[in-house]
Design a protein around this motif. Structure first.
Motif, short mmCIF file in Angstrom:
data_model
loop_
_atom_site.label_atom_id
_atom_site.label_comp_id
_atom_site.label_asym_id
_atom_site.label_seq_id
_atom_site.Cartn_x
_atom_site.Cartn_y
_atom_site.Cartn_z
N PRO A 1 18.30 47.88 -26.74
CA PRO A 1 17.40 47.64 -28.04
C PRO A 1 17.45 48.75 -28.97
CG PRO A 1 15.94 48.30 -26.11
CD PRO A 1 17.16 48.01 -25.68
N LYS A 2 18.22 48.87 -30.02
CA LYS A 2 18.12 49.94 -31.08
C LYS A 2 17.79 49.34 -32.35
CE LYS A 2 21.32 48.53 -33.90
NZ LYS A 2 20.94 47.93 -35.10
N THR A 3 17.12 50.06 -32.87
CA THR A 3 16.58 50.17 -34.43
C THR A 3 15.77 51.09 -34.99
OG1 THR A 3 15.55 48.90 -36.01
CG2 THR A 3 15.04 48.28 -33.69
N ILE A 4 15.58 51.62 -36.15
CA ILE A 4 14.74 52.52 -36.44
C ILE A 4 13.39 51.81 -36.77
CG2 ILE A 4 16.71 53.98 -37.64
CD1 ILE A 4 15.37 53.04 -40.07
N ASP A 5 13.44 50.68 -36.59
CA ASP A 5 12.03 49.86 -36.95
C ASP A 5 11.20 49.81 -35.97
OD1 ASP A 5 13.46 49.45 -39.49
OD2 ASP A 5 13.64 47.52 -39.42
N ASN A 6 11.84 49.81 -34.56
CA ASN A 6 10.93 49.82 -33.53
C ASN A 6 10.19 48.35 -33.40
OD1 ASN A 6 10.32 50.77 -30.68
ND2 ASN A 6 8.19 51.41 -31.94
N ASP A 7 11.06 47.35 -33.74
CA ASP A 7 10.31 46.05 -33.92
C ASP A 7 10.79 45.23 -32.76
OD1 ASP A 7 12.93 45.72 -34.75
OD2 ASP A 7 12.35 44.58 -36.67
N ILE A 8 11.35 45.49 -31.82
CA ILE A 8 11.77 44.80 -30.55
C ILE A 8 10.54 44.70 -29.33
CG2 ILE A 8 13.29 44.48 -28.76
CD1 ILE A 8 15.50 45.17 -30.79
N VAL A 9 10.12 43.25 -29.12
CA VAL A 9 9.12 43.09 -28.23
C VAL A 9 9.91 43.35 -26.80
CG1 VAL A 9 7.98 41.08 -27.03
CG2 VAL A 9 8.07 41.31 -29.58
N GLY A 10 8.95 44.14 -25.94
CA GLY A 10 9.48 44.07 -24.31
C GLY A 10 10.00 45.35 -24.19
N THR A 11 9.98 46.44 -25.12
CA THR A 11 10.55 47.64 -24.71
C THR A 11 9.25 48.64 -25.36
OG1 THR A 11 12.06 49.29 -24.66
CG2 THR A 11 11.98 47.87 -26.72
N ASP A 12 9.00 49.68 -24.66
CA ASP A 12 8.02 50.82 -25.45
C ASP A 12 8.54 51.23 -26.55
OD1 ASP A 12 6.62 50.12 -23.15
OD2 ASP A 12 6.89 52.22 -22.52
#
Ligand code: F6P
Length: 377
Positions: free
Chosen positions: A136-147
Motif C-alpha cells: 500500500p502506497k499513497t500520500i493520501d493514506n486512504d487504504i483500509v487494512g493498514t495503519d
C-alpha cells in the motif's frame, strides 16, 4: 520457511500516482529476493501498461543499488488499468494480454506497488488466477487494512513545512492564506498538516463546511486581535450543500438498477465536478464576506516529489522485505500491511474497493477542536 525454486521469478510494477518510498520498496523486495532466496526480479515499466506491452527490465543488484533515497519510481508509473487500457483513443480490456505476458515471463508472482486503484486492479488479476501481492502506497493514506501507507509521512512533512513558511508571510501582511493540500476523497494529509502546522481552520472532505461558519471563525480571530489566519484545505473539501446533494443521489443509487443507475452515476459525476475541488471559488467567497485580503497556495504535486522521509524509507523497506517472506510461504492474493509493530498479510478481498476515511471523532479531530481549530462546520 520454504526454500525458493531457483527458477522463480518475481515481477514488480508501480502503478497510480508516484509516491516517495517506491524505490525503497522495490529495493527491499529485490535485495531480499536475492539475499535470502534465489529468485530473479523483473520490473515492468509504467504500471500495468508495461506488463501489457511486455516492457521489462531485470532488477539485479546493480539496478537496486543507490535507489533507497530516490523519489519517484525507477520503473515509471501510469494510471492505466488492465481492463480499461487506453488504446488508439479507446478503452480496451487487455486483461488477457497481461495474463499471457505474466506467463511468458515465467512469473511466480506479481507484486503491485500502488494505491486504492492498483489494489482493485490487482484483485481483479488475482481473481483471474494470477499470484498477486500488493504493497500500500499513497500520500493520501486512504487504504483500509493498514495503519499507514508509505509516501504519507513525506507528503505530510512537505505540507507542514509549507504551512510554517506561509505563517510568517500571512502574519507580516495580515492576510488570510489558504493552502490547498492533496486528498481528493480523504482528509488525512490536510488534517495532519493543518494540526501540526497550527492552521486556524482545516477543511476536509469528511466534514462538510459552510462558508459562513468558516468566515465566522476567522472574524472571531480578528476580534481577538489576530490579524492573520491560515486555512488548510484538502483538495476534495466540500460544502454542506454539495455534500447533501451527493448523499441524496448516493442513497438512490444503492437501490437503483439498469438505466436509472447509469443516470444517477452521471448525476453523481456532475455533482462531484461542481462541488469538489473548488478552493478558488471558496477563497473568493470568503474574501467577499470578510473583506480581508486573502491568498491561495496550491501545493499540488510538490507533495509527491523528492526524497522519502526516514519513516517512509523504513515503512517501504519493511513492507517490501516482508512481501518476499510471504512469497516464500506462497501466500498470494494479499496486501502487505503494517499494524502496530507488525507487518501482516491482509486478504485483498477484505480491502479492495474500500476507502479509509477520517472518522469524524478521530483523536486528531478532537485535539484540533480542543485547541480551537475550526472545521467550518
Ligand atoms: O492519489 C494520490 C494523489 O496525489 C491524490 O492526492 C491526488 O488527488 C491525485 O493523486 C492527483 O493525481 P495526478 O497525479 O494524476 O494529477
Amino acid at each position: 520457511m520454504k526454500v525458493l525454486k531457483r527458477s522463480g521469478h518475481i515481477g514488480i510494477l508501480t502503478s497510480g500516482g508516484d509516491t516517495p518510498g517506491l524505490n525503497a520498496a522495490i529495493r527491499g523486495i529485490g535485495k531480499t529476493a536475492t539475499n535470502i532466496g534465489s529468485m530473479q526480479v523483473i520490473g515492468f515499466r509504467d504500471g500495468f501498461r508495461g506488463l501489457m506491452e511486455n516492457r521489462s527490465i531485470r532488477l539485479d543488484n546493480g539496478m537496486l543499488s543507490g535507489i533507497l533515497t530516490l523519489g519517484g519510481t525507477i520503473l515509471g508509473t501510469s494510471r492505466d488499468k488492465p481492463h480499461k487500457m487506453p488504446m488508439g483513443g479507446k478503452l480496451v480490456d487487455m486483461t488477457d494480454v497481461i495474463i499471457e505476458n505474466y506467463h511468458k515471463n515465467h512469473l511466480d508472482v506479481l507484486v503491485c506497488l500502488g494505491g486504492g486503484g492498483t489494489l482493485k486492479n490487482a484483485y481483479r488479476l488475482s481473481k483471474k488466477g494470477l499470484n498477486v501481492i500488493t504493497l500500500p502506497k499513497t500520500i493520501d493514506n486512504d487504504i483500509v487494512g493498514t495503519d499507514m501507507t508509505f509516501g504519507f509521512d513525506t507528503a505530510l512533512g512537505i505540507a507542514v513545512e509549507a504551512i510554517d513558511r506561509l505563517h510568517s508571510t500571512a502574519s507580516s501582511h495580515h492576510r488570510i492564506i489558504f493552502v490547498e493540500i492533496m486528498g481528493h476523497r480523504v482528509g488525512w494529509l490536510a488534517l495532519g498538516a493543518g494540526l501540526a502546522g497550527g492552521a486556524d481552520a482545516i477543511l476536509i472532505p469528511e466534514i462538510p463546511y459552510t462558508i459562513d461558519k468558516l468566515a465566522e471563525s476567522i472574524l472571531e480571530r480578528v476580534n481577538r486581535g489576530k490579524r492573520f489566519s491560515i486555512v488548510a484545505v484538502a483538495e476534495g473539501a466540500i460544502n454542506k450543500t454539495g455534500a447533501d446533494k451527493i448523499a441524496a443521489v448516493e442513497k438512490q443509487l444503492d437501490k437503483a438498477e439498469g438505466d436509472k443507475r447509469k443516470e444517477l452515476k452521471n448525476q453523481l459525476k456532475d455533482l462531484e465536478k461542481q462541488y469538489r475541488g473548488s478552493t478558488i471559488q471558496m477563497v473568493e467567497e470568503l474574501q467577499k464576506i470578510t473583506r480581508l485580503e486573502t491568498r491561495l497556495t496550491i501545493l499540488g504535486h510538490l507533495q509527491r516529489g523528492g526524497t522519502p522521509s526516514a519513516a517512509d524509507r523504513l515503512l517501504a523497506t519493511r513492507l517490501g522485505t516482508r512481501a518476499v517472506h510471504f512469497i516464500q510461504e506462497e501466500k498470494y492474493g494479499i496486501m502487505v500491511a503494517v499494524k502496530g509493530n507488525k507487518t501482516e498479510a491482509v486478504p485483498m478481498e477484505e480491502v479492495a474497493g474500500k476507502i479509509n476515511y477520517v472518522p469524524k471523532d478521530h483523536p486528531l479531530i478532537i485535539s484540533a477542536r480542543n485547541v480551537g481549530t475550526s472545521f467550518g462546520d
